[in-house]
Design a protein around this motif. Structure first.
Motif, mmCIF file in Angstrom:
data_model
loop_
_atom_site.group_PDB
_atom_site.id
_atom_site.type_symbol
_atom_site.label_atom_id
_atom_site.label_comp_id
_atom_site.label_asym_id
_atom_site.label_seq_id
_atom_site.Cartn_x
_atom_site.Cartn_y
_atom_site.Cartn_z
ATOM 1 N N HIS A 34 44.372 68.370 86.067
ATOM 2 C CA HIS A 34 43.310 69.316 86.378
ATOM 3 C C HIS A 34 42.719 69.882 85.088
ATOM 4 O O HIS A 34 43.290 69.747 84.004
ATOM 5 C CB HIS A 34 43.859 70.448 87.245
ATOM 6 N N ARG A 76 36.220 67.265 88.517
ATOM 7 C CA ARG A 76 36.367 68.514 87.790
ATOM 8 C C ARG A 76 34.980 68.956 87.303
ATOM 9 O O ARG A 76 34.109 68.130 87.068
ATOM 10 C CB ARG A 76 37.314 68.318 86.619
ATOM 11 N N LYS A 115 41.397 66.478 92.199
ATOM 12 C CA LYS A 115 41.453 67.164 90.911
ATOM 13 C C LYS A 115 40.526 68.375 90.965
ATOM 14 O O LYS A 115 39.455 68.331 91.562
ATOM 15 C CB LYS A 115 41.029 66.241 89.770
ATOM 16 N N ALA A 116 40.940 69.451 90.329
ATOM 17 C CA ALA A 116 40.200 70.709 90.418
ATOM 18 C C ALA A 116 40.075 71.332 89.034
ATOM 19 O O ALA A 116 40.656 70.866 88.057
ATOM 20 C CB ALA A 116 40.903 71.671 91.376
ATOM 21 N N THR A 117 39.302 72.403 88.983
ATOM 22 C CA THR A 117 39.146 73.207 87.766
ATOM 23 C C THR A 117 39.743 74.577 88.021
ATOM 24 O O THR A 117 39.498 75.188 89.067
ATOM 25 C CB THR A 117 37.656 73.329 87.402
#
Length: 296
Positions: free
Chosen positions: A99, A274, A74-76
């Motif tokens: 995300h 995140r 998961k990312a920002t």
């Protein structure tokens, strides 16, 4: 100028959730064709500028999201809301994938050149667009231009933002000074792991200025992996400044894949989260145990 930053006086071992040695917050700026060419009007007269930027949300972003899903990461994503307006379906996929999205101006404005009132206008416009188009209200901010004015941190906190990933002053989170309570959490990233420094090339105008070649892809991968390994070894927080239109082209995706494999190879000893999750953790665990130190 010297200023005060609030920094927890804690041992490295107490920074992260139990069993986690380090934290990784993968972060991507989905700038599209926003930025200087849009702000100065030259974009209107040169379709090439538009297509160079549009490649990011249109082609590169879906490819990047697929790769993140492959590694269950998961990312920002920091997104100028002009991009949200024009590629809403692509941005909806970011949210649907679990995300985080964060504020990044409307047209990638230079915040240090804006008055506090103008900055607030940009933030209010951005919040409205995020709510209307994506049904979310971000809690994070990355300054589009890499700088801000003296009023910005307090303005963001009053606006409801809880963290920034804009400054460079540490390799773990810290609190910006505030008149009352813990200030805005800063999750600092570094220019030297910005993909523009190694992989971007535009010949007219030349950007980055003076850069006339693309770095060897395997060297870039080794550099990024070495930075991650160093942060992990010392129990710190590693955050990226990456751009889909730069790093998520077909050949370059192998650089990211090598990095993702290195992160995954550490197993549960790395907390991959995140940035908003990292900020919430920092506030919950460290807001009552801060001392103040001088930093240039």
């Amino acid at each position: 100028m010297t200023k005060l930053m609030s920094q927890p006086a804690l041992s490295i071992g107490s920074l992260w959730p139990a069993g986690r040695q380090s934290a990784v917050g993968l972060a991507f700026d989905v700038d599209g064709p926003t930025g200087d060419a849009m702000l100065d009007g030259s974009l209107l007269h040169n379709p090439r500028y538009f297509t160079q930027g549009a490649y990011g949300p249109w082609r590169a972003l879906p490819r990047l999201l697929d790769l993140l899903a492959t590694y269950d990461l998961k990312a920002t994503f920091f997104i100028p809301t002009w991009v949200v307006e024009h590629w809403t379906d692509r941005c909806e996929r970011i949210v649907a994938g679990g995300h985080e999205v964060g504020y990044h101006g409307h047209r990638h404005e230079v915040f240090i050149d804006l008055t506090a009132e103008q900055q607030l206008d940009v933030m209010e416009r951005s919040r409205r667009i995020f709510r209307e188009r994506l049904g979310v209200t971000p809690i994070g901010f990355r300054t589009p231009s890499g700088d801000w004015s003296h009023e910005t941190a307090a303005l963001l906190q009053d606006f409801g933002v809880i963290y920034s990933s804009s400054m460079r002053g540490d390799d773990r989170p810290y609190f910006h000074p505030a008149n009352k309570g813990p200030g805005l959490v800063e999750i600092p990233a570094r220019w030297d792991i910005d993909d523009y420094t190694a992989l971007a090339y535009t010949e007219a105008p030349d950007f980055p200025i003076g850069l006339d070649r693309i770095a060897d892809y395997r060297a870039v991968e080794r550099n990024w992996r070495a930075e991650f390994e160093g942060y992990h070894r010392e129990g710190l927080c590693w955050t990226t400044i990456l751009h889909p239109k730069v790093c998520a082209k077909p050949g370059r995706l192998s650089i990211l894949e090598g990095l993702f494999k290195a992160i995954a190879g550490k197993g549960d000893s790395v907390w991959t989260a995140r940035l908003g999750d990292i900020a919430h953790w920092w506030i919950e665990r460290h807001s009552q145990t801060d001392d103040r130190k001088l930093t240039a």
